[in-house]
Design a protein around this motif. Structure first.
Motif, mmCIF file in Angstrom:
data_model
loop_
_atom_site.group_PDB
_atom_site.id
_atom_site.type_symbol
_atom_site.label_atom_id
_atom_site.label_comp_id
_atom_site.label_asym_id
_atom_site.label_seq_id
_atom_site.Cartn_x
_atom_site.Cartn_y
_atom_site.Cartn_z
ATOM 1 N N VAL A 110 0.817 -1.360 -0.086
ATOM 2 C CA VAL A 110 -0.086 0.051 0.152
ATOM 3 C C VAL A 110 0.837 1.271 0.007
ATOM 4 C CG1 VAL A 110 -1.645 1.438 1.289
ATOM 5 C CG2 VAL A 110 -2.024 -1.167 0.975
ATOM 6 N N ALA A 111 1.883 1.186 1.010
ATOM 7 C CA ALA A 111 2.762 2.643 0.756
ATOM 8 C C ALA A 111 3.417 2.615 -0.512
ATOM 9 C CB ALA A 111 3.724 2.381 1.975
ATOM 10 N N THR A 112 3.807 1.557 -1.036
ATOM 11 C CA THR A 112 4.257 1.795 -2.690
ATOM 12 C C THR A 112 3.513 2.305 -3.394
ATOM 13 O OG1 THR A 112 5.458 -0.277 -2.071
ATOM 14 C CG2 THR A 112 5.743 0.328 -4.164
ATOM 15 N N VAL A 113 2.246 1.814 -3.464
ATOM 16 C CA VAL A 113 1.224 2.739 -4.341
ATOM 17 C C VAL A 113 0.947 4.088 -4.196
ATOM 18 C CG1 VAL A 113 -1.120 2.599 -5.123
ATOM 19 C CG2 VAL A 113 -0.061 0.192 -4.788
ATOM 20 N N CYS A 114 1.140 4.298 -2.706
ATOM 21 C CA CYS A 114 1.042 5.818 -2.303
ATOM 22 C C CYS A 114 2.202 6.595 -2.828
ATOM 23 C CB CYS A 114 1.173 5.984 -0.910
ATOM 24 S SG CYS A 114 -0.265 5.258 0.112
ATOM 25 N N ALA A 115 3.342 6.034 -3.155
ATOM 26 C CA ALA A 115 4.413 6.721 -3.730
ATOM 27 C C ALA A 115 4.560 6.765 -5.226
ATOM 28 C CB ALA A 115 5.721 6.200 -3.274
ATOM 29 N N LEU A 116 3.558 5.674 -5.978
ATOM 30 C CA LEU A 116 3.424 5.835 -7.410
ATOM 31 C C LEU A 116 2.811 6.914 -8.046
ATOM 32 C CD1 LEU A 116 3.348 2.140 -7.986
ATOM 33 C CD2 LEU A 116 5.589 3.453 -8.057
ATOM 34 N N PRO A 117 3.107 7.783 -8.849
ATOM 35 C CA PRO A 117 2.637 8.895 -9.657
ATOM 36 C C PRO A 117 1.416 8.151 -10.459
ATOM 37 C CG PRO A 117 4.948 9.288 -9.763
ATOM 38 C CD PRO A 117 4.798 7.906 -9.162
ATOM 39 N N GLY A 118 0.307 8.526 -10.311
ATOM 40 C CA GLY A 118 -0.932 8.160 -11.303
ATOM 41 C C GLY A 118 -1.479 6.748 -10.763
ATOM 42 N N SER A 119 -1.230 6.285 -9.533
ATOM 43 C CA SER A 119 -1.800 5.286 -9.055
ATOM 44 C C SER A 119 -3.121 5.643 -8.478
ATOM 45 C CB SER A 119 -1.065 4.722 -7.897
ATOM 46 O OG SER A 119 -0.880 5.579 -6.662
ATOM 47 N N ILE A 120 -3.863 4.572 -8.088
ATOM 48 C CA ILE A 120 -5.226 4.705 -7.299
ATOM 49 C C ILE A 120 -4.982 5.502 -5.973
ATOM 50 C CG2 ILE A 120 -7.246 3.614 -6.338
ATOM 51 C CD1 ILE A 120 -7.403 3.832 -9.106
ATOM 52 N N ALA A 121 -4.079 5.070 -5.321
ATOM 53 C CA ALA A 121 -3.764 5.802 -4.003
ATOM 54 C C ALA A 121 -3.271 7.086 -3.980
ATOM 55 C CB ALA A 121 -2.842 4.991 -3.243
ATOM 56 N N ALA A 122 -2.847 7.491 -5.149
ATOM 57 C CA ALA A 122 -2.384 9.079 -5.593
ATOM 58 C C ALA A 122 -3.559 9.906 -5.413
ATOM 59 C CB ALA A 122 -1.391 9.182 -6.764
ATOM 60 N N ASP A 123 -4.653 9.367 -5.777
ATOM 61 C CA ASP A 123 -5.862 10.130 -5.982
ATOM 62 C C ASP A 123 -6.332 10.598 -4.620
ATOM 63 O OD1 ASP A 123 -6.213 9.824 -8.622
ATOM 64 O OD2 ASP A 123 -7.690 8.309 -8.331
ATOM 65 N N VAL A 124 -5.735 9.885 -3.385
ATOM 66 C CA VAL A 124 -6.025 10.223 -2.241
ATOM 67 C C VAL A 124 -4.962 10.817 -1.355
ATOM 68 C CG1 VAL A 124 -6.478 9.225 0.099
ATOM 69 C CG2 VAL A 124 -7.476 8.062 -1.878
ATOM 70 N N THR A 125 -3.798 10.478 -1.635
ATOM 71 C CA THR A 125 -2.405 11.075 -1.010
ATOM 72 C C THR A 125 -1.992 12.295 -1.690
ATOM 73 O OG1 THR A 125 -0.866 9.693 -2.096
ATOM 74 C CG2 THR A 125 -1.914 8.782 -0.072
ATOM 75 N N GLY A 126 -2.439 12.599 -3.010
ATOM 76 C CA GLY A 126 -1.854 13.631 -3.721
ATOM 77 C C GLY A 126 -0.995 12.942 -4.726
ATOM 78 N N ALA A 127 -0.186 13.831 -5.615
ATOM 79 C CA ALA A 127 0.468 13.098 -6.573
ATOM 80 C C ALA A 127 1.809 12.439 -5.897
ATOM 81 C CB ALA A 127 1.096 14.389 -7.384
ATOM 82 N N GLY A 128 1.928 11.363 -6.440
ATOM 83 C CA GLY A 128 3.043 10.284 -6.050
ATOM 84 C C GLY A 128 4.386 10.974 -6.331
#
Length: 364
Positions: A287-305
């Motif tokens: 999950v943390a990895t996805v948070c860091a990836l630009p363009g991921s689903i998680a980046a919609d929540v955390t902001g740009a990866g």
């Protein structure tokens, strides 16, 4: 018929618990080994009343530790998930919580010699053929269990065990991003498929009419939600190079939402048919990895990866899980240079665990 006694140590590793065995003390044949472990933990039975299992997937786990089979490791670690209500033992995943107990167990059983006040133990995680390094406190040549470290999901404090993951990306699926994309669409649902230690499908909770604040019990009681999540899991398994995952415990399915307690992201994780009361170690890393990836689903929540070294507080139903990541842009996509986290462990009991002799009769 006499019973067969098997030496073991009952340990808490992170937020999980189970018996730790030396590989030489279990049957070499995997089918017989699994029958022995089912009997040892008391499966299949929802109470596991006739074994040492805790009637929960988090306390129906086994760690098998052996001499290393690769030159860059000190020990081999095989993780086995013993299903509670099925006569089945699953080896398709790692467990990062039980991993926290491997270093202390290996030192206390003489597989690794203490090396001063802090002993690094290089652990070959057999399930995915990857390596982690656990840093175990060993003042005066003995494992220290007491200390100031606190992790959510475990009462009190204990000695910290820092774990560095060196090469876990793609260990199960063959690549960090199994499809080569940071976003996919399955059955009309946008998602991110990731494998950085654990195959995980990242989904927006809002796409399922959820807030991400529901309790595990509330999510498990939602039959329609469970059916939708399972249908997506089966479809995602093929896309992640896992084949038919009907009887596998991977991929995990993680619903994400905006944080509510100051973390980076809120999570609710199906593992895969019940909802984790916290979040698994490798699940949190993915999950943390996805948070860091630009363009991921998680980046919609955390902001740009953003590439580089970053620390993420992953919210889960009972607190936080902190993961430190270092990700760079590689020639063929994102490159995970390092993942690190902190866990604790404690030896609870050492002795013989008994199984009926008609399952395994072994002279000792």
């Amino acid at each position: 018929m006499l019973q067969t006694a098997i030496p073991c140590t009952l340990m808490r590793g992170g937020t999980s618990k189970g018996p730790f065995f030396l590989g030489a003390d279990l049957p070499a044949d995997s089918d017989l080994r699994d029958r022995v472990l089912l009997a040892a933990l008391g499966s299949p039975d929802v109470r596991q009343i006739d074994g040492v299992g805790g009637a929960d997937s988090l306390t129906s786990k086994v760690a098998v530790v052996s001499s290393p089979t690769r030159p860059d490791a000190d020990v081999d670690y095989l993780f086995l998930q013993v299903l509670v209500d099925e006569a089945r033992v699953d080896t398709s995943q790692n467990c990062g919580n039980m991993l926290a107990g491997i270093g202390p167990f290996a030192i206390e059983r003489g597989l690794v010699a203490p090396a001063g006040a802090l002993t690094p133990v290089r652990i070959h995680m057999v399930n995915t053929n990857t390596v982690a390094v656990a840093h175990v406190q060993t003042p005066h040549g003995r494992v220290r269990y007491d200390g100031p470290a606190r992790i959510d999901g475990v009462p009190g404090t204990a000695a910290p065990i820092r774990i560095d993951f060196l090469d876990i990306a793609g260990g199960s699926c063959g690549a960090l991003l199994p499809t080569g994309r940071v976003r996919d669409v399955v059955a009309g649902v946008e998602l991110t498929l990731i494998d950085n230690g654990m195959p995980v499908v990242i989904l927006r909770a809002s796409d399922f009419g959820q807030t991400g604040r529901e309790t595990p019990a509330e999510l498990e009681a939602n039959a329609e939600l469970r059916m939708r999540v399972e249908a997506l899991r089966l479809a995602a398994g093929a896309l992640m190079n896992l084949g038919d995952v009907t009887k596998k415990t991977v991929p995990k399915m993680c619903l994400i939402a905006p944080p509510r307690n100051g973390g980076a992201i809120a999570t609710r994780t199906f593992i895969p048919h019940t909802v984790h009361k916290a979040i698994g170690v490798f699940g949190a890393v993915s999950v943390a990895t996805v948070c860091a990836l630009p363009g991921s689903i998680a980046a919609d929540v955390t902001g740009a990866g953003e590439y580089g070294v970053r620390s993420f507080e992953i919210e889960h139903p009972t607190g936080f899980f902190t993961v430190e990541m270092e990700i760079a842009a590689g020639a063929h996509g994102p490159l995970v240079r390092r993942s690190a986290l902190l866990r604790t462990a404690r030896a609870l009991m050492r002795g013989d665990l008994f199984v009926p002799g008609d399952i395994w009769s072994q002279t000792r």
